[in-house]
Design an enzyme around this catalytic site. Structure first.
Site, PDB file in Angstrom:
ATOM      1  N   TYR A 142      22.438   9.233  25.556  1.00  0.00           N
ATOM      2  CA  TYR A 142      22.651  10.883  24.230  1.00  0.00           C
ATOM      3  C   TYR A 142      21.070  10.795  23.347  1.00  0.00           C
ATOM      4  O   TYR A 142      20.969  11.729  22.967  1.00  0.00           O
ATOM      5  CB  TYR A 142      23.522  10.352  24.733  1.00  0.00           C
ATOM      6  CG  TYR A 142      24.057  11.871  23.651  1.00  0.00           C
ATOM      7  CD1 TYR A 142      24.140  13.493  23.820  1.00  0.00           C
ATOM      8  CD2 TYR A 142      24.339  11.376  22.356  1.00  0.00           C
ATOM      9  CE1 TYR A 142      24.000  14.421  23.157  1.00  0.00           C
ATOM     10  CE2 TYR A 142      24.267  12.694  21.365  1.00  0.00           C
ATOM     11  CZ  TYR A 142      24.569  14.562  21.849  1.00  0.00           C
ATOM     12  OH  TYR A 142      25.288  14.886  20.976  1.00  0.00           O
ATOM     13  N   ARG A 267      36.384   0.765  20.859  1.00  0.00           N
ATOM     14  CA  ARG A 267      35.379   0.643  22.325  1.00  0.00           C
ATOM     15  C   ARG A 267      33.934   0.123  21.820  1.00  0.00           C
ATOM     16  O   ARG A 267      32.728   0.401  20.889  1.00  0.00           O
ATOM     17  CB  ARG A 267      35.034   2.059  22.277  1.00  0.00           C
ATOM     18  CG  ARG A 267      36.793   2.228  22.846  1.00  0.00           C
ATOM     19  CD  ARG A 267      36.470   3.928  23.277  1.00  0.00           C
ATOM     20  NE  ARG A 267      36.429   4.862  21.831  1.00  0.00           N
ATOM     21  CZ  ARG A 267      36.963   5.719  21.820  1.00  0.00           C
ATOM     22  NH1 ARG A 267      37.166   6.548  23.114  1.00  0.00           N
ATOM     23  NH2 ARG A 267      36.535   6.766  20.237  1.00  0.00           N
TER      24      ARG A 267
END
Length: 320
Positions: A142, A267
């Site tokens: 992205y 994460r």
């Protein structure tokens, strides 16, 4: 001016479209409704439901409308989907943007305003606050795809004279933000607290982000209509803010002082800290953030309280 705003059924671009219309500009919307909602498009505003990958239809719209300005927000903006499906990410964010850029050149568009990204572009910064001259080292597809379009804009200016402005956003928040896939922490915390769900913080709460209220982003897009030609700007609040600080602000605004959060492991792939230098936008765009985090949190949580009271939110998000 006649302005095309892509992605204006979504969160940020709907506010941008409203800001343009409030100043008397003629605004029309292009959106495929894959993420946005028709409720964000005022009645009477011309709306084309089309994917930016559909070049034939895009060309028809340009030929019919002849916009003076293109404001391009439509994107594949799910970072995790980009990791899973990098080709899809590139098709939407790179090839879709190229469709609009080429059509803009062919139809004499005077200005192309592009919604870029800061956090997903710079990667883990070596200095803070991060200036526009810092190395761009995206760590996700992205981030790669969004940054690539900046290079195309520079090239199409050099080749064809297309004037552009690229706005690298920090973490935008405010009314109309969706918690379903956008990973908007203000939206997620608000909806979860109001539903009695214990929010989750990834890591120890010290992760730093740079937040910007959506009306300030809209104001930057207004400034970009006349200023900052062929430049790239950081657009954010310029204030380092931890996850725990956001949690605390939302909790106080909602008067949920007894709510606690749950900490889980960080994460993989997330940067630890980022804060942006917005001095270039102050100097060249004559823009600066106006809404403090406290005031923005108050306005945002009030919006979600109203939405839930009116039963407009159909599902409470899990933590992304």
């Amino acid at each position: 001016m006649k302005i095309m705003v892509t992605g204006a059924a979504g969160f940020i671009a709907s506010h941008v479209a409203d800001a343009y219309a409030n100043l008397g500009h003629e605004v029309f919307v292009v959106d495929d409704l894959s993420r946005g909602s028709k409720k964000n498009i005022p009645s009477g505003r011309r709306f084309y439901q089309v994917d930016v990958q559909d070049r034939a239809t895009i060309d028809e719209i340009f030929a019919r409308e002849k916009p003076d300005v293109v404001n391009h927000h439509a994107a594949q903006m799910d970072v995790r989907r980009g990791v899973r499906e990098p080709i899809f990410d590139a098709r939407v964010n790179i090839l879709g943007s190229l469709n609009l850029i080429e059509a803009s050149v062919a139809n004499g568009v005077k200005r192309f305003i592009y919604a870029a990204t800061a956090g997903a572009g710079y990667g883990e910064p070596k200095e803070m606050p991060v200036p526009e001259t810092a190395p761009v080292n995206p760590i996700t597809p992205y981030g790669v795809s969004k940054h690539t379009v900046e290079h195309y804009l520079f090239t199409f200016h050099d080749l064809y004279g297309l004037k552009y402005v690229a706005l690298r956003y920090g973490n935008v928040y405010g009314p109309r933000q969706s918690s379903q896939g956008e990973a908007g922490v203000f939206a997620i915390f608000s909806e979860q607290m109001l539903a009695g769900i214990e929010p989750v913080i990834y890591g120890d709460g010290s992760k730093i982000r740079d937040y910007i209220y959506v009306s300030d982003v809209a104001a930057a897009n207004v400034a970009a209509l006349e200023r900052g030609t062929c430049e790239i700007f950081n657009i954010s609040g310029g204030v380092p803010t931890t996850d725990l600080e956001v949690f605390t602000e939302v909790r106080q605004c909602l008067k949920k002082e007894n709510v606690s959060c749950r900490y889980v492991p960080k994460r993989p792939g997330e940067i630890d800290r980022i804060c942006l230098d917005v001095s270039k936008a102050r100097n060249l765009l004559a823009w600066q953030p106006r809404v403090s985090l406290r005031e923005g949190a108050r306005l945002t949580t009030a919006y979600f309280q109203k939405e839930i009271a009116e039963d407009k939110i159909s599902a409470v998000p899990s933590n992304p």
